[in-house]
Design a protein around this motif. Structure first.
Motif, short mmCIF file in Angstrom:
data_model
loop_
_atom_site.label_atom_id
_atom_site.label_comp_id
_atom_site.label_asym_id
_atom_site.label_seq_id
_atom_site.Cartn_x
_atom_site.Cartn_y
_atom_site.Cartn_z
N HIS A 258 0.84 -1.20 0.00
CA HIS A 258 0.00 0.00 0.00
C HIS A 258 0.88 1.25 0.00
CE1 HIS A 258 -2.92 2.95 1.79
NE2 HIS A 258 -3.62 2.44 0.81
N ARG A 259 1.93 1.22 0.81
CA ARG A 259 2.83 2.36 0.89
C ARG A 259 3.54 2.60 -0.45
NH1 ARG A 259 7.81 1.53 4.31
NH2 ARG A 259 6.32 0.94 5.91
N SER A 260 3.87 1.52 -1.14
CA SER A 260 4.60 1.66 -2.42
C SER A 260 3.76 2.37 -3.48
CB SER A 260 5.03 0.28 -2.93
OG SER A 260 3.94 -0.42 -3.50
N MET A 261 2.43 2.35 -3.30
CA MET A 261 1.55 2.95 -4.32
C MET A 261 0.76 4.16 -3.83
SD MET A 261 0.13 -0.51 -6.15
CE MET A 261 -0.26 -1.43 -4.65
N LYS A 262 1.00 4.55 -2.57
CA LYS A 262 0.24 5.64 -1.97
C LYS A 262 0.77 6.99 -2.45
CE LYS A 262 0.00 6.69 2.54
NZ LYS A 262 0.11 6.41 3.96
N GLY A 263 -0.13 7.93 -2.62
CA GLY A 263 0.31 9.29 -2.97
C GLY A 263 0.81 9.40 -4.39
N LEU A 264 1.57 10.44 -4.65
CA LEU A 264 2.10 10.68 -6.00
C LEU A 264 3.26 9.75 -6.28
CD1 LEU A 264 1.99 14.56 -6.24
CD2 LEU A 264 0.76 12.96 -7.71
N GLY A 265 3.26 9.18 -7.48
CA GLY A 265 4.38 8.33 -7.85
C GLY A 265 4.30 6.96 -7.20
N THR A 266 5.07 6.03 -7.73
CA THR A 266 5.09 4.65 -7.24
C THR A 266 6.51 4.31 -6.84
OG1 THR A 266 3.39 4.15 -8.88
CG2 THR A 266 4.46 2.27 -7.84
N ASP A 267 6.66 3.65 -5.69
CA ASP A 267 7.98 3.14 -5.29
C ASP A 267 8.11 1.76 -5.93
OD1 ASP A 267 10.22 2.10 -4.09
OD2 ASP A 267 9.72 2.78 -2.07
N ASP A 268 8.57 1.75 -7.18
CA ASP A 268 8.61 0.50 -7.95
C ASP A 268 9.58 -0.52 -7.37
OD1 ASP A 268 6.76 0.96 -10.30
OD2 ASP A 268 8.03 2.73 -10.42
N LYS A 269 10.68 -0.05 -6.80
CA LYS A 269 11.65 -0.98 -6.19
C LYS A 269 10.98 -1.77 -5.08
CE LYS A 269 16.24 0.93 -7.08
NZ LYS A 269 15.91 2.09 -7.94
N LEU A 270 10.23 -1.08 -4.24
CA LEU A 270 9.52 -1.74 -3.13
C LEU A 270 8.43 -2.66 -3.66
CD1 LEU A 270 8.99 -2.11 -0.10
CD2 LEU A 270 7.66 0.01 -0.13
N LEU A 271 7.67 -2.18 -4.62
CA LEU A 271 6.59 -2.97 -5.21
C LEU A 271 7.13 -4.27 -5.81
CD1 LEU A 271 3.61 -3.20 -6.05
CD2 LEU A 271 4.09 -1.72 -8.01
N ILE A 272 8.19 -4.15 -6.60
CA ILE A 272 8.81 -5.33 -7.23
C ILE A 272 9.36 -6.27 -6.15
CG2 ILE A 272 10.79 -6.13 -8.63
CD1 ILE A 272 10.34 -3.59 -10.40
N ARG A 273 10.05 -5.69 -5.17
CA ARG A 273 10.68 -6.53 -4.14
C ARG A 273 9.65 -7.36 -3.37
NH1 ARG A 273 13.69 -2.87 -2.02
NH2 ARG A 273 12.42 -2.37 -0.20
N VAL A 274 8.54 -6.74 -2.99
CA VAL A 274 7.53 -7.46 -2.21
C VAL A 274 6.85 -8.52 -3.08
CG1 VAL A 274 5.39 -7.30 -0.88
CG2 VAL A 274 7.16 -5.55 -0.59
N ILE A 275 6.45 -8.16 -4.29
CA ILE A 275 5.76 -9.14 -5.15
C ILE A 275 6.68 -10.31 -5.50
CG2 ILE A 275 4.65 -9.51 -7.40
CD1 ILE A 275 2.89 -7.82 -5.56
N VAL A 276 7.92 -10.01 -5.89
CA VAL A 276 8.85 -11.07 -6.28
C VAL A 276 9.22 -11.95 -5.09
CG1 VAL A 276 11.20 -11.54 -7.14
CG2 VAL A 276 9.76 -9.88 -8.31
N SER A 277 9.44 -11.34 -3.93
CA SER A 277 9.89 -12.14 -2.78
C SER A 277 8.76 -12.88 -2.06
CB SER A 277 10.67 -11.27 -1.77
OG SER A 277 9.82 -10.30 -1.20
#
Length: 320
Positions: A258-277
């Motif tokens: 949720h934090r990776s996608m909240k607000g303006l912009g996306t924290d793609d590193k975090l999003l990828i890391r959580v989904i992949v791991s």
């Protein structure tokens, strides 16, 4: 190598895997002009990490080419990032994220805390081996030279992977630990952080849950509230991460997504890391927690926050 089936995973082993056939599909997708991204996404998200490594091996035997190098020359941006991440053995993926968090000027403590405070003993042992193999250095030594104070201590404790893992709860010990935590924080001026370190780093999850219950009665507040008022900065974050994971690991990772996608912009590193791991571990549970806590499906937020083939890859991994 056989893959272990995990019922909470979204990505499960393909039972009739023909590595050569999959390698053939990937070569065809990248041969000649243009790249067939859809074919690549289909192959990569339909098999586990271990099976992907088998396909990469078959690809090399058949075509004399390195699959990851081909991905890098055929793809770019976030699609390349996630494809390369999927091709790394899971412990190596974590090892690389840890190394990156300590490289150059400044330390990315958030990533360091997220990985070090959430992995199991077995996962930590595998990460340390991968780290040593890849970077010719002990993970613990790098943590010690890159962090300081009480944060360094809790991260080094985590790096040992020495948490008790039995499911039985010792009620007397839980009561004694709850009292010790209360006396180390709320009951005195100043905080004895080392006492928190000892208990949060060594006790099993069921034991800690019992301790937190007794603590709440004793202190008239939850352990999280005490940590927030007694500690600050990255140490507070590390301790709260451990408590969150003890209480509900899937909810913790849902919160990160949720934090990776909240607000303006996306924290793609975090999003990828959580989904992949997490896709081969507990992503089904994480999806359920996401829906429960944020009142919308994870897939809806990912679809709204990402685009193109990168979005297609993420949605295929979460199986939505």
């Amino acid at each position: 190598m056989a893959s272990v089936h995990n019922e909470d995973a979204t990505v499960k082993p393909k039972s009739d895997l023909d590595g050569q056939k999959e390698a053939e599909k990937l070569r065809k997708a990248m041969k000649g002009l243009g790249t067939d991204e859809k074919a690549i996404i289909s192959v990569l998200t339909d098999v586990t990490n271990v099976q992907r490594l088998q396909i990469a091996q078959d690809y090399k035997i058949m075509f004399g080419r390195d699959l990851v190098k081909d991905f890098k020359s055929e793809m770019s941006g976030k699609l390349e990032d996630i494809s390369v991440a999927l091709m790394m053995p899971t412990p190596m993926f974590d090892a690389h994220a840890l190394k990156k968090s300590m490289k150059g000027a400044g330390t990315d403590e958030d990533t360091l805390i997220e990985i070090m405070c959430t992995r199991t003993n077995a996962e930590m042992a595998a990460i340390k081996l991968a780290y040593k193999k890849e970077f010719k250095n002990e993970l613990e030594d790098d943590i010690m030279s890159d962090t300081s104070g009480h944060l360094k201590r809790i991260l080094v404790s985590m790096s040992t992977g020495g948490r008790e893992e039995n499911d039985e709860v010792d009620a007397e010990k839980a009561a004694a630990d709850a009292k010790a935590l209360f006396e180390a924080g709320e009951k005195q001026l100043g905080t004895d952080e080392s006492k928190f370190n000892v208990i949060l780093a060594t006790r099993s999850f069921p034991q800690l849950r019992a301790t937190f219950d007794i603590y709440a009665k004793l202190a008239k507040k939850e352990i999280e509230d005490s940590i927030k008022s007694e500690m600050s900065g990255h140490l507070e974050k590390a301790m709260l991460t451990i408590v969150s994971v003890v209480r509900n690991k899937a909810a913790f990772f849902a919160q990160l997504l949720h934090r990776s996608m909240k607000g303006l912009g996306t924290d793609d590193k975090l999003l990828i890391r959580v989904i992949v791991s997490r896709c081969e571990k507990d992503l089904l549970r994480i999806k359920a927690e996401y829906l429960k806590n944020y009142n919308k499906p994870l897939a809806k937020d990912i679809a709204g926050d990402t685009s193109g083939d990168y979005r297609a890859m993420l949605l295929a991994l979460i199986k939505d």
